[in-house]
Design a protein around this motif. Structure first.
Motif, short mmCIF file in Angstrom:
data_model
loop_
_atom_site.label_atom_id
_atom_site.label_comp_id
_atom_site.label_asym_id
_atom_site.label_seq_id
_atom_site.Cartn_x
_atom_site.Cartn_y
_atom_site.Cartn_z
N ILE B 175 7.04 3.84 -13.81
CA ILE B 175 8.12 4.49 -14.56
C ILE B 175 7.58 5.72 -15.28
CG2 ILE B 175 9.70 4.20 -16.50
CD1 ILE B 175 9.95 1.27 -15.72
N VAL B 333 14.73 6.68 -18.57
CA VAL B 333 14.58 5.97 -17.30
C VAL B 333 15.91 6.11 -16.55
CG1 VAL B 333 14.01 3.79 -16.19
CG2 VAL B 333 13.00 4.36 -18.38
N ILE B 337 14.96 5.97 -10.95
CA ILE B 337 13.73 5.30 -11.39
C ILE B 337 13.97 3.80 -11.49
CG2 ILE B 337 11.95 5.16 -13.17
CD1 ILE B 337 12.52 8.01 -13.95
#
Lengths: 318, 397
Positions: B175, B333, B337
């Protein structure tokens, strides 16, 4: 969002930022201890006072804004005030105990470290998690486009207050009647008694005022930098600041330099590691202590005793 | 100084102090950590944790710091809270217990005073010699230690459990690599010891599995909890243009908050810190101790114990066992992702992907895990890891 890499310029900048951010607690505690020791008593308990100050400032700042509805522009200042007052209470206990006949002030000081930190940990449990409003900062770095510089020059008003306080205290000792009383009590209690000064009262006031400053030093830790309450927040800074007073030869202005120096030295290790200097990490982290030792060795002399030490320091009242 | 009106002779004071201390020591005034003293006779039964007579199973938790520290202890306290509400279970907790003789005293008090039949020691240093010694004195009480220190030949009433974070940090690294714009990750670690190095390396392996040219700089602060140094380290990394900060110290609160102030992205550890950094928090590995504790409780309720062999002496797991997970994702995020991480996680869970897959080099270029060799996270070889992976700038000594 992210800054462009500063490379090696980051090291001096990091040390400068560390000096401006990290030295305030040293400064307040050492000034407080300087005042206390000038009156002939030692207060080792300032480590405990620092922790209690940090905890109470954070707790009050949080409670005032979250529970009592006081605006977040006021609540941190309220926290600072309460931290000072909490320090004064601990200072009063120390002053009262250490002036009993045949009581050793160092022993009382050690007891006060334990008491102060115990109080702080006990009441501080509930405040580890919440987020308290922080003190505002004076942004001197807005001329620069670099966020690194902007962040380094965010200065706490408390720090400026401390910087101004140092010469003020030197002037107080040198040129005022009250300052003379403090010095007289610290240097030669008999002479002070002959002058008609109450030794007990002067020492009591000096210790309480010194603890007030140490409490504010705690508020710098919890409300400015690093800006949270945790049990390890002081990591011995209070004790270091007490030692720093000897290092500064009981001179408030030199306390200021010594505090700046210690604050900056703290940041050397992380700043060097961030540019990839990984060798000798332990040495850099130990920098403040090594530098202190070096300066002590350079400035010491076998021919004379420590200049500036108050004469009555370390004597026990009978 | 003759103007003292109340005069108490010193001997009297000393006598009084001694008497108070003796009274305090014998009556154990301070050990009232439970509200209602349970019948201590329950510990003398043959099987401590059996649910006979409908008595609740009392489980004692010991933490080495306050339990609301946004870190290791909070993760355990969250797990303890998860089982506290289960019927037939009573938990008692004690915080800030140092890894000294004091922990033995705490364990004895929990057993003698509160009738605990299971003691869970959550800190590494509690094990040897403290758990080992107390376990000898109370053969009917079960001692569970959080760590990997259990080995054959110990007393039958000692067990251990642990969660391995490598897979979580691998995902967090993926991430971080995708969210990072500059491709430079900063890491604030406590000490260069095995658990921290594994954390760093798995994070880096995850990051490099997405962007092979990513760089990481590690700063070791030197101890588990040094708030000022941690803040200094984060600021120094920010000054150097690192745009994601990952962390492994006792309480990541300082690092996460400082990173948020500097407008950086951050990846946490231990427990969910998303509330501390609403803008910059990405995610972080969290321990799901609750999963393990619930598992234990169910076994205990079925009458199984360590002593009768119904409970295994050691439970170690990772993401597949749900012993660890990822914290709430922050706003940085994005959907792609999230999808990527879900897919990667599924692969780790079903075993079709592993974190440590050769060839892996250290940061000096030496091959540490040869090509074609893979290590599961439970592999004992990994506990000997003393190097930093390729791309990490830093030294382990």
């Amino acid at each position: 969002m992210a800054a462009e890499a500063l490379g090696w310029w980051g090291v001096p900048l990091g040390i400068l930022a560390g000096t401006l951010r990290g030295s305030a607690p040293f400064l307040f505690v050492s000034l407080g201890e300087c005042l206390t020791e000038k009156s002939g008593k030692i207060n080792l308990g300032l480590e405990g006072t620092l922790l209690t100050g940090a905890m109470s400032a954070y707790a009050i700042s949080y409670l005032a804004s979250d529970k009592w509805g006081i605006p977040t522009s006021v609540s941190p200042w309220l926290g600072v005030l309460v931290a000072g007052c909490a320090g004064m209470i601990l200072g009063f206990i120390h002053a009262w105990l250490s002036q009993q006949p045949k009581v050793n002030d160092i022993a009382v000081g050690i007891a006060m470290i334990i008491f102060g930190s115990g109080i702080a940990f006990y009441f501080g449990k509930a405040f580890i998690q919440p987020k308290a409003p922080q003190l505002p900062t004076i942004d001197l770095g807005n001329w620069s486009a670099m966020p690194a510089v902007q962040s380094a020059l965010k200065i706490s008003p408390l720090f400026i207050f401390g910087v101004l306080l140092a010469p003020l205290m030197a002037w107080f000792f040198k040129s005022t009647r009250w300052g003379l009383f403090v010095r007289a009590v610290g240097d030669s209690p008999d002479a002070a008694l002959a002058m008609g000064v109450s030794i007990k009262r002067v020492r009591m006031l000096c210790i309480i005022a010194g603890s007030f400053l140490a409490g504010i030093g705690g508020a710098c830790l919890s409300l400015y930098y690093p800006g949270l309450w945790s049990e390890s927040i002081s990591s011995g800074q209070g004790l270091m600041a007490v030692a720093l007073v000897i290092f500064a030869r009981w001179n408030p202005v030199q306390c200021l330099w010594a505090s700046l120096f210690f604050g900056g030295a703290q940041a050397i290790g992380p700043a060097l590691q961030s540019v990839g200097v990984d060798q000798g990490r332990y040495l850099f982290n130990a920098m403040p202590y090594i530098l202190t030792l070096l300066i002590m060795i350079i400035t010491c002399s076998p021919k004379k005793t420590l200049s500036g030490a108050p004469g009555a320091l370390g004597t026990i009242n009978g | 100084m003759s103007n003292r009106y109340i005069y108490v002779p010193r001997r009297q004071v000393i006598r009084g102090l001694l008497a108070t201390a003796a009274f305090g020591a014998t009556s154990k005034l301070w050990t009232g950590c439970s509200s209602s003293p349970t019948d201590t006779a329950s510990t003398s039964g043959t099987s401590g944790a059996s649910p006979d007579a409908g008595k609740p199973i009392t489980i004692g938790f010991i933490y080495n710091a306050p339990k609301a520290d946004y870190g290791w202890n909070q993760a355990h306290a969250v797990g303890a809270a998860a089982i506290a509400s289960m019927p037939g279970i009573k938990i008692i907790e004690q915080e800030s217990v140092p890894e000294t003789k004091e922990v033995q005293e705490v364990m004895r008090n929990m057993i003698d005073q509160d009738g605990a039949t299971v003691v869970i020691a959550t800190s590494f240093g509690y094990f040897d010699p403290h758990v080992l010694e107390v376990a000898k004195a109370y053969p009917d009480v079960q001692f569970l230690h959080c760590g990997t220190l259990w080995k054959e030949g110990l007393a039958k009433n000692i067990g251990s459990f642990f969660a391995l974070v490598d897979e979580g940090q691998y995902l967090a690294g993926r991430i971080a690599a995708q969210a990072s714009k500059g491709g430079k990750i900063g890491f604030v670690g406590a000490k260069p010891i095995n658990p921290v190095l594994r954390n760093i390396n798995s994070f880096m392996l995850g990051a490099r599995s997405v962007k092979p040219d990513i760089k990481m700089q590690v700063i070791f602060t030197g101890d588990w909890s040094l708030p000022v140094k941690e803040a200094d380290a984060t600021n120094s990394l920010a000054d150097q243009g690192f745009d994601v900060i990952a962390v492994h110290v006792d309480s990541p609160k300082v690092v996460i908050e400082t990173a948020e102030k500097r407008g950086l992205l951050s990846s946490g550890f231990h427990s969910d810190q998303s509330a501390l950094a609403p803008k910059g928090y990405l995610t972080g590995t969290v321990y799901n101790w609750g999963t393990i504790y619930k598992n234990y409780v169910e076994l205990f309720k079925a009458g199984k114990t360590l002593i009768n062999g119904g409970v295994k002496p050691q439970y170690i797991g990772g993401i597949a066992e749900d012993y660890i997970g990822l914290a709430t994702f922050g706003p940085a995020v994005t959907e792609p992702i999230k999808k990527d991480v879900e897919a990667a996680k599924a692969k780790l869970v079903d075993g079709s992907a592993v974190v440590y897959k050769g060839a892996i080099k250290d940061n000096a270029g030496a091959v540490k895990i040869p090509a074609g060799k893979t290590y599961k996270v439970t592999a004992p070889e990994l506990t000997k890891m003393d190097w930093l992976a390729e791309g990490v700038s830093g030294k382990t000594s």
